[in-house]
Write a protein that holds these residues in place. Structure first.
Motif, PDB file in Angstrom:
ATOM      1  N   HIS A 171     -52.452  -3.049 -11.375  1.00  0.00           N
ATOM      2  CA  HIS A 171     -51.658  -3.979 -10.581  1.00  0.00           C
ATOM      3  C   HIS A 171     -51.772  -3.652  -9.096  1.00  0.00           C
ATOM      4  CE1 HIS A 171     -48.718  -0.740  -9.987  1.00  0.00           C
ATOM      5  NE2 HIS A 171     -48.883  -0.468 -11.272  1.00  0.00           N
ATOM      6  N   PRO A 172     -51.493  -4.637  -8.217  1.00  0.00           N
ATOM      7  CA  PRO A 172     -51.427  -4.364  -6.782  1.00  0.00           C
ATOM      8  C   PRO A 172     -50.161  -3.584  -6.466  1.00  0.00           C
ATOM      9  CG  PRO A 172     -50.785  -6.615  -7.217  1.00  0.00           C
ATOM     10  CD  PRO A 172     -51.248  -6.046  -8.525  1.00  0.00           C
ATOM     11  N   THR A 173     -50.118  -2.986  -5.284  1.00  0.00           N
ATOM     12  CA  THR A 173     -48.969  -2.158  -4.926  1.00  0.00           C
ATOM     13  C   THR A 173     -48.471  -2.455  -3.514  1.00  0.00           C
ATOM     14  OG1 THR A 173     -50.408  -0.380  -4.118  1.00  0.00           O
ATOM     15  CG2 THR A 173     -49.724  -0.249  -6.410  1.00  0.00           C
ATOM     16  N   LEU A 174     -47.196  -2.271  -3.342  1.00  0.00           N
ATOM     17  CA  LEU A 174     -46.592  -2.280  -2.016  1.00  0.00           C
ATOM     18  C   LEU A 174     -46.623  -0.858  -1.465  1.00  0.00           C
ATOM     19  CD1 LEU A 174     -43.456  -4.527  -2.673  1.00  0.00           C
ATOM     20  CD2 LEU A 174     -45.600  -5.202  -1.577  1.00  0.00           C
ATOM     21  N   TYR A 175     -46.910  -0.694  -0.126  1.00  0.00           N
ATOM     22  CA  TYR A 175     -46.790  -1.727   0.876  1.00  0.00           C
ATOM     23  C   TYR A 175     -48.117  -1.950   1.571  1.00  0.00           C
ATOM     24  CZ  TYR A 175     -41.849  -1.437   0.031  1.00  0.00           C
ATOM     25  OH  TYR A 175     -40.626  -1.479  -0.580  1.00  0.00           O
ATOM     26  N   ALA A 176     -49.142  -2.266   0.794  1.00  0.00           N
ATOM     27  CA  ALA A 176     -50.419  -2.663   1.362  1.00  0.00           C
ATOM     28  C   ALA A 176     -50.222  -3.985   2.118  1.00  0.00           C
ATOM     29  CB  ALA A 176     -51.461  -2.831   0.270  1.00  0.00           C
ATOM     30  N   PRO A 177     -50.782  -4.120   3.316  1.00  0.00           N
ATOM     31  CA  PRO A 177     -50.516  -5.311   4.139  1.00  0.00           C
ATOM     32  C   PRO A 177     -50.724  -6.649   3.438  1.00  0.00           C
ATOM     33  CG  PRO A 177     -51.569  -3.637   5.481  1.00  0.00           C
ATOM     34  CD  PRO A 177     -51.563  -3.109   4.071  1.00  0.00           C
ATOM     35  N   PRO A 178     -51.819  -6.873   2.668  1.00  0.00           N
ATOM     36  CA  PRO A 178     -51.976  -8.190   2.057  1.00  0.00           C
ATOM     37  C   PRO A 178     -50.837  -8.558   1.109  1.00  0.00           C
ATOM     38  CG  PRO A 178     -54.020  -6.949   1.943  1.00  0.00           C
ATOM     39  CD  PRO A 178     -52.966  -5.992   2.369  1.00  0.00           C
ATOM     40  N   PHE A 179     -50.290  -7.552   0.420  1.00  0.00           N
ATOM     41  CA  PHE A 179     -49.262  -7.841  -0.569  1.00  0.00           C
ATOM     42  C   PHE A 179     -47.869  -7.932   0.067  1.00  0.00           C
ATOM     43  CE2 PHE A 179     -52.662  -5.430  -2.858  1.00  0.00           C
ATOM     44  CZ  PHE A 179     -53.307  -6.583  -3.284  1.00  0.00           C
ATOM     45  N   VAL A 180     -47.674  -7.254   1.179  1.00  0.00           N
ATOM     46  CA  VAL A 180     -46.451  -7.466   1.955  1.00  0.00           C
ATOM     47  C   VAL A 180     -46.416  -8.902   2.466  1.00  0.00           C
ATOM     48  CG1 VAL A 180     -45.186  -6.814   4.037  1.00  0.00           C
ATOM     49  CG2 VAL A 180     -46.201  -5.045   2.599  1.00  0.00           C
ATOM     50  N   ILE A 181     -47.548  -9.353   2.994  1.00  0.00           N
ATOM     51  CA  ILE A 181     -47.647 -10.740   3.474  1.00  0.00           C
ATOM     52  C   ILE A 181     -47.382 -11.708   2.326  1.00  0.00           C
ATOM     53  CG2 ILE A 181     -49.252 -12.474   4.369  1.00  0.00           C
ATOM     54  CD1 ILE A 181     -50.604 -10.146   5.926  1.00  0.00           C
ATOM     55  N   ASN A 182     -47.982 -11.444   1.177  1.00  0.00           N
ATOM     56  CA  ASN A 182     -47.829 -12.326   0.023  1.00  0.00           C
ATOM     57  C   ASN A 182     -46.379 -12.399  -0.430  1.00  0.00           C
ATOM     58  OD1 ASN A 182     -48.839 -14.023  -2.054  1.00  0.00           O
ATOM     59  ND2 ASN A 182     -48.762 -12.305  -3.477  1.00  0.00           N
ATOM     60  N   ARG A 183     -45.683 -11.258  -0.309  1.00  0.00           N
ATOM     61  CA  ARG A 183     -44.284 -11.225  -0.747  1.00  0.00           C
ATOM     62  C   ARG A 183     -43.355 -11.933   0.231  1.00  0.00           C
ATOM     63  NH1 ARG A 183     -40.658  -5.781  -1.687  1.00  0.00           N
ATOM     64  NH2 ARG A 183     -39.157  -6.660  -3.150  1.00  0.00           N
ATOM     65  N   LEU A 184     -43.646 -11.840   1.518  1.00  0.00           N
ATOM     66  CA  LEU A 184     -42.731 -12.350   2.531  1.00  0.00           C
ATOM     67  C   LEU A 184     -42.939 -13.822   2.878  1.00  0.00           C
ATOM     68  CD1 LEU A 184     -42.658  -9.340   5.023  1.00  0.00           C
ATOM     69  CD2 LEU A 184     -40.971  -9.931   3.273  1.00  0.00           C
ATOM     70  N   ILE A 185     -44.188 -14.291   2.770  1.00  0.00           N
ATOM     71  CA  ILE A 185     -44.494 -15.659   3.199  1.00  0.00           C
ATOM     72  C   ILE A 185     -44.337 -16.616   2.019  1.00  0.00           C
ATOM     73  CG2 ILE A 185     -46.320 -17.151   4.093  1.00  0.00           C
ATOM     74  CD1 ILE A 185     -47.335 -14.858   5.726  1.00  0.00           C
TER      75      ILE A 185
END
Length: 281
Positions: A171-185
């Motif tokens: 699975h992907p993990t936080l807090y890699a930038p692409p997934f932070v963006i995906n979570r917030l936007i």
């Protein structure tokens, strides 16, 4: 020392440093680490993707060696496999695997290989107790970031496993930038962006589902207690750094690669991009 000799020395030093870091990352559970060591796990994101199928087959063989099988067949359940499970019927048969595909959608399961057993349920919801204890290996790929209640999902997987069985989630993990963006936007913005960067992602075979990232971490201090409470006696988190989300954006791409490289060397788990989270019941 010649320039070529200096380069060779520096390369060897970097390789030795990476090997030492890998050894530390796999130290939490020698049993769960053994298949990854045999495959040459090296913490790079590309390794995680390219070797996942091989890792699943290696864990199936590992379960068999540990006497986790029934009549010679390792009972494997793939969570969220739907219409495209990880293995083909031919691969499963050759590996001695009794394969069951899970999905929350009966429609998705109906498109899957008829040779495989099917199990329709939400891994983070109510699961039929008749299924408990009937699997030796449970695997998932890019599923856990979408579940609403990861603690319950892991508890269900522990219950679905026979004693000594293994669960492996990629699975992907936080807090890699692409997934932070995906979570917030909002999804209305991230879905078109994903289709631009990955043209194969569409509303057919590979739709974009809402991502929640509950317990999707690469930090053992977060993951191990949660899985222990869920019923696993051994836990291993194998992190990966790097991603390909910004590969079409010069400048941002290079900055992201440099940050990932630094984070891997410093073992900054908060900036890992993906992980194999593995538990042994």
């Amino acid at each position: 020392m010649t320039d070529s000799g200096a380069v060779a020395t520096a390369t060897a030093a970097r390789a030795a440093g990476r090997q030492a870091r890998v050894a530390r990352r796999l130290g939490a559970s020698p049993f769960l680490a053994e298949p990854l060591r045999a495959l040459g796990y090296d913490s790079r994101e590309v390794w995680g993707w390219d070797m996942y199928e091989a890792a699943v087959l290696a864990f199936a063989a590992h379960c068999r060696q540990a006497a986790r099988h029934e009549d010679g067949l390792v009972r494997l359940l793939e969570i969220g496999g739907g219409r495209r499970p990880l293995l083909t019927p031919e691969q499963a048969r050759a590996a001695g695997i009794a394969f069951t595909v899970n999905d929350i959608s009966a429609r998705e399961l109906a498109f899957g290989p008829p040779e495989f057993a099917r199990a329709e349920f939400d891994v983070a919801g109510a699961v039929d107790p008749a299924l408990f204890g009937r699997h030796d290996l449970i695997v998932s790929r890019m599923v856990m970031e979408h579940v609403r209640d990861a603690s319950r999902a892991w508890a269900n997987m522990a219950a679905l496993l026979a004693p000594g069985g293994v669960a492996l989630a990629f699975h992907p993990t936080l807090y890699a930038p692409p997934f932070v963006i995906n979570r917030l936007i909002p999804e209305t913005l991230t879905a078109p962006a994903l289709k631009y960067f990955f043209a194969d992602r569409h509303d057919g075979d590979f739709p974009k589902f809402p991502a929640r990232y509950d317990l999707c971490r690469a930090d053992p201090a977060v993951v191990e207690p949660a899985l222990s409470r869920a019923g696993f006696r051994e836990v291993l988190t194998a992190p990966f750094w790097g991603d390909r989300y910004f590969r079409h954006l010069p400048g941002i791409r290079e900055a992201g690669d440099a940050l990932s490289s630094l984070a891997e060397r410093r073992d900054w788990r908060l900036l890992a991009s993906y992980a194999y989270t593995i538990g042994r019941r």
